[in-house]
Design a protein around this motif. Structure first.
Motif, mmCIF file in Angstrom:
data_model
loop_
_atom_site.group_PDB
_atom_site.id
_atom_site.type_symbol
_atom_site.label_atom_id
_atom_site.label_comp_id
_atom_site.label_asym_id
_atom_site.label_seq_id
_atom_site.Cartn_x
_atom_site.Cartn_y
_atom_site.Cartn_z
ATOM 1 N N ALA A 444 0.767 -1.160 0.183
ATOM 2 C CA ALA A 444 -0.694 0.011 -0.163
ATOM 3 C C ALA A 444 1.058 1.521 -0.190
ATOM 4 N N VAL A 445 2.090 0.782 0.744
ATOM 5 C CA VAL A 445 2.892 2.154 0.962
ATOM 6 C C VAL A 445 3.755 2.427 -0.541
ATOM 7 N N ALA A 446 3.653 1.539 -1.050
ATOM 8 C CA ALA A 446 4.318 1.611 -2.522
ATOM 9 C C ALA A 446 3.240 2.369 -3.480
ATOM 10 N N LEU A 447 2.226 1.920 -3.485
ATOM 11 C CA LEU A 447 1.430 2.466 -4.229
ATOM 12 C C LEU A 447 0.824 3.987 -4.187
ATOM 13 N N ASN A 448 0.937 4.495 -2.636
ATOM 14 C CA ASN A 448 0.241 5.548 -2.372
ATOM 15 C C ASN A 448 1.549 6.637 -2.796
ATOM 16 N N GLU A 449 3.152 6.170 -3.084
ATOM 17 C CA GLU A 449 3.348 6.763 -3.368
ATOM 18 C C GLU A 449 3.736 6.799 -4.849
ATOM 19 N N THR A 450 3.430 5.760 -5.390
ATOM 20 C CA THR A 450 3.594 6.257 -7.117
ATOM 21 C C THR A 450 2.289 6.939 -7.488
ATOM 22 N N GLY A 451 1.092 7.012 -6.247
ATOM 23 C CA GLY A 451 -0.857 7.725 -6.838
ATOM 24 C C GLY A 451 0.474 8.911 -6.424
ATOM 25 N N THR A 452 0.972 9.337 -5.634
ATOM 26 C CA THR A 452 1.170 10.908 -5.513
ATOM 27 C C THR A 452 2.063 11.287 -6.621
ATOM 28 N N HIS A 453 2.547 10.967 -6.948
ATOM 29 C CA HIS A 453 4.004 11.317 -8.407
ATOM 30 C C HIS A 453 3.007 11.669 -9.230
ATOM 31 N N MET A 454 2.430 10.950 -9.448
ATOM 32 C CA MET A 454 1.078 10.471 -10.419
ATOM 33 C C MET A 454 0.629 12.615 -10.443
ATOM 34 N N PHE A 455 -0.380 12.414 -8.843
ATOM 35 C CA PHE A 455 -1.509 13.298 -8.538
ATOM 36 C C PHE A 455 -0.114 14.769 -9.103
ATOM 37 N N VAL A 456 1.005 14.998 -8.454
ATOM 38 C CA VAL A 456 1.608 15.935 -8.697
ATOM 39 C C VAL A 456 1.818 16.248 -10.214
ATOM 40 N N GLU A 457 1.772 15.032 -11.640
ATOM 41 C CA GLU A 457 1.787 15.404 -12.498
ATOM 42 C C GLU A 457 0.470 15.160 -13.480
ATOM 43 N N LYS A 458 -0.547 15.781 -12.389
ATOM 44 C CA LYS A 458 -1.854 15.533 -12.784
ATOM 45 C C LYS A 458 -2.320 15.091 -14.046
ATOM 46 N N ASN A 459 -1.477 13.948 -13.481
ATOM 47 C CA ASN A 459 -1.843 12.184 -13.728
ATOM 48 C C ASN A 459 -3.231 11.949 -13.134
ATOM 49 N N PHE A 460 -4.712 13.110 -12.606
ATOM 50 C CA PHE A 460 -5.484 12.121 -11.818
ATOM 51 C C PHE A 460 -6.029 11.084 -11.580
ATOM 52 N N LEU A 461 -6.589 10.084 -13.028
ATOM 53 C CA LEU A 461 -7.027 9.335 -13.057
ATOM 54 C C LEU A 461 -6.058 8.297 -12.473
ATOM 55 N N GLY A 462 -5.256 7.712 -13.265
ATOM 56 C CA GLY A 462 -4.086 6.945 -13.182
ATOM 57 C C GLY A 462 -3.961 7.436 -11.257
ATOM 58 N N ALA A 463 -3.784 7.971 -11.118
ATOM 59 C CA ALA A 463 -3.544 8.844 -9.096
ATOM 60 C C ALA A 463 -4.682 8.181 -8.064
ATOM 61 N N LEU A 464 -6.048 8.214 -8.717
ATOM 62 C CA LEU A 464 -7.236 7.279 -8.110
ATOM 63 C C LEU A 464 -6.696 6.695 -7.696
ATOM 64 N N LYS A 465 -6.363 5.583 -8.688
ATOM 65 C CA LYS A 465 -6.206 4.005 -9.430
ATOM 66 C C LYS A 465 -5.688 3.554 -7.509
ATOM 67 N N HIS A 466 -4.486 4.035 -7.856
ATOM 68 C CA HIS A 466 -3.652 3.870 -6.908
ATOM 69 C C HIS A 466 -3.316 3.951 -5.728
ATOM 70 N N PHE A 467 -4.119 5.308 -5.507
ATOM 71 C CA PHE A 467 -5.183 5.888 -3.963
ATOM 72 C C PHE A 467 -5.849 5.023 -3.878
ATOM 73 N N TYR A 468 -6.529 4.779 -4.281
ATOM 74 C CA TYR A 468 -7.961 3.581 -4.214
ATOM 75 C C TYR A 468 -7.127 2.274 -3.492
ATOM 76 N N ASP A 469 -6.191 1.848 -4.326
ATOM 77 C CA ASP A 469 -5.639 0.690 -4.337
ATOM 78 C C ASP A 469 -4.632 0.424 -3.117
ATOM 79 N N ALA A 470 -4.733 0.927 -2.731
ATOM 80 C CA ALA A 470 -3.651 1.747 -1.413
ATOM 81 C C ALA A 470 -4.508 1.470 -0.411
ATOM 82 N N PHE A 471 -6.072 2.510 -0.093
ATOM 83 C CA PHE A 471 -6.424 2.748 0.519
ATOM 84 C C PHE A 471 -7.222 1.316 0.607
#
Length: 536
Positions: A444-471
């Motif tokens: 979950a920590v690894a997924l959250n970190e990847t999601g954070t990078h995507m969020f910063v890059e405004k790749n919201f769809l990818g970030a949503l999936k990673h944050f959802y999976d982490a949670f």
């Protein structure tokens, strides 16, 4: 260029006739097989660019079931062309064939002219798209998309426009460019709203984008189509399963004729029964499917292994002193399905199930002895559910690192699984098992970190999936839930998968929060209210 084509037809006369029709077409190296088992054996040694399958292959698995199994196990490359022949005109049979999105479907009796015309068209398409297909097989999807875009700019021959459009949408979807893929499917459906491959493509995109209400709305319409009915009910059941609405899962799957209930749908229904404390009904379901397929060895063995896994699940959830009967039943079933097996995949499944039974009996020496064969560590073609069993075995033997790696591999393989019921059931198994073994949080920590990078890059769809999976993996970690809320607000997404912004805020509010997380929750609550007021 010569293309290798494999005919799979259980009728010897029909095989010979087909071969005679194909040879004059040219550019084809033709081989023929009497069963899916023979084809699988050949695929271990060589690749075919084109498979020509009969739908009904005697009393064993259908051609559709064989294509699905061979794809999931990696025997068939992404570029492999699929032709189906069938004399079965029933909506259920045609619908199941169309679910696979074959390149060609011919209804018997066909004419030599129609067969020749269709295959020559495929060869023309194959030659034109060859550089793209090679990149697909090498898992270089971005390169494949670039090559395809170049061909589009240069102008696609009119006779191949539909083939290339279908390929383009598929590549975009598989590359995670969900909205662009959805745009193609919408464009096709604007011209004709009855194009089945585009309808299913759009539904897959809606699901991947977390637009479950829209997905459910489309599926509720498709249950009225005779060609799409069963698959639509499987999808609706899967959405309910993810929401833990197990009664609804049962109700949706009841709409599918018992004889047409797939292996993965049967597994999902059994889990839904078990979650509602209907263990007897779950066991009875598997026993009836086994009885129905007693004369078809491959199907009978598949359902026998599934029932064995179910008994092992029951044993695992029982106190150590109450496991004997379930473990005895599981071993008996594994012995039946594993008898006289020469297939290495089946041998691996047999031995891992027996090893897990030994772990549950706290007999580590016996479990370890079952791992000695060389095929036990070859996971190239191992299905996700068995990878979870393998992870539990290695964890029970004290190898936490390998268990974690196997669970991660199970997650990765499951992302590629085509059947929605199988993917959703596997996902629940992977999450539950990871939690039991205490291995979810690290992933979950690894997924959250990847999601954070995507969020910063405004790749919201990818970030949503990673944050959802982490949670989902670590539901008591408030920060993961807060990241998902923030991303939903930033992406202007009121609902993502099973969560609305409001329901997610309420879920996080029930967790134990640090002072910093409480302040962040308060801020996000205000932002959500402001966003809702602006819309309303």
């Amino acid at each position: 260029m010569e293309y290798r084509i494999a005919i799979v037809e259980d009728n010897a006369t029909a095989r010979t006739t087909l071969r005679g029709h194909l040879l004059p077409i040219g550019h084809l190296n033709v081989r023929s097989f009497a069963s899916g088992v023979e084809l699988k054996s050949a695929l271990r040694k060589q690749h075919f660019e084109l498979l020509l399958m009969d739908y009904h292959l005697g009393q064993g698995k259908s051609g559709v079931e064989w294509i699905h199994a061979l794809r999931e196990a990696g025997y068939i490359r992404p570029s492999t062309g699929i032709i189906f022949l069938t004399s079965d005109r029933s909506p259920q049979a045609i619908g199941r064939i169309m679910d696979l999105q074959p390149d060609i479907l011919l209804i018997k009796p066909y004419t030599i002219a129609s067969l020749t015309r269709q295959i020559r068209h495929y060869i023309s398409y194959r030659h034109y798209a060859d550089p793209i297909l090679k990149e697909m097989d090498n898992k270089q999807r971005s390169n494949a998309i670039s090559l395809l875009q170049k061909q589009v700019r240069e102008g696609v021959p009119s006779r191949l426009v539909n083939d290339i459009r279908k390929l383009y949408a598929r590549l975009l979807y598989e590359n995670g460019e969900i909205q662009r893929a959805m745009n193609i499917y919408d464009e096709v459906l604007t011209r004709s709203d009855k194009v089945l491959w585009a309808q299913w493509g759009k539904i897959r995109c809606q699901y991947a984008a977390g637009k479950w209400p829209e997905c459910q709305s489309e599926l509720s319409t498709m249950v009225h189509s005779s060609l799409a009915r069963d698959r639509a009910f499987e999808w609706l059941a899967s959405l309910s399963f993810e929401k833990k609405s197990y009664g609804q899962v049962e109700d949706y799957l009841e709409n599918i004729k018992f004889s047409e209930l797939s292996l993965s749908a049967t597994r999902m229904k059994s889990i839904a029964f078990q979650k509602q404390n209907k263990v007897v009904e779950a066991i009875d379901l598997f026993q009836k499917k086994r009885a129905m397929h007693r004369s078809a060895k491959d199907r009978f063995n598949d359902f026998t292994f599934e029932l064995a896994e179910f008994y092992l699940l029951l044993a695992e959830e029982s106190p150590t002193t109450n496991r004997r009967e379930s473990l005895s039943q599981a071993r008996k079933l594994v012995g039946i399905a594993g008898r006289n097996q020469g297939d290495r995949q089946m041998l691996q499944k047999r031995d891992y199930l027996l090893a897990f039974s030994a772990i549950l009996e706290q007999d580590e020496d016996k479990a370890a002895s079952l791992l000695d064969e060389d095929y036990m560590d070859n996971y190239l073609r191992t299905e996700p559910s068995l990878l979870v069993i393998a992870a539990k075995v290695h964890y029970g033997l004290g190898n936490e690192e390998k268990a974690n790696a196997l669970l991660l591999l199970a997650r990765q393989k499951n992302e590629e699984t085509q059947a929605i019921t199988e993917q959703v059931s596997n996902s629940a198994l992977i999450i539950t098992s990871g939690k039991e073994l205490g291995l979810n949080h690290e992933q979950a920590v690894a997924l959250n970190e990847t999601g954070t990078h995507m969020f910063v890059e405004k790749n919201f769809l990818g970030a949503l999936k990673h944050f959802y999976d982490a949670f989902t993996l670590s539901a008591d970690t408030a920060a993961f839930g807060l990241n998902l809320v923030q991303c939903m607000i930033e992406a202007d997404t009121a609902v993502y998968r099973k969560f609305s912004v409001q329901s997610l805020l309420s879920c996080v509010a029930e967790l134990e929060l640090t002072q910093g997380n409480q302040q962040r929750l308060n801020q996000l609550t205000l932002l959500a209210q402001a966003a809702a007021e602006k819309k309303g």
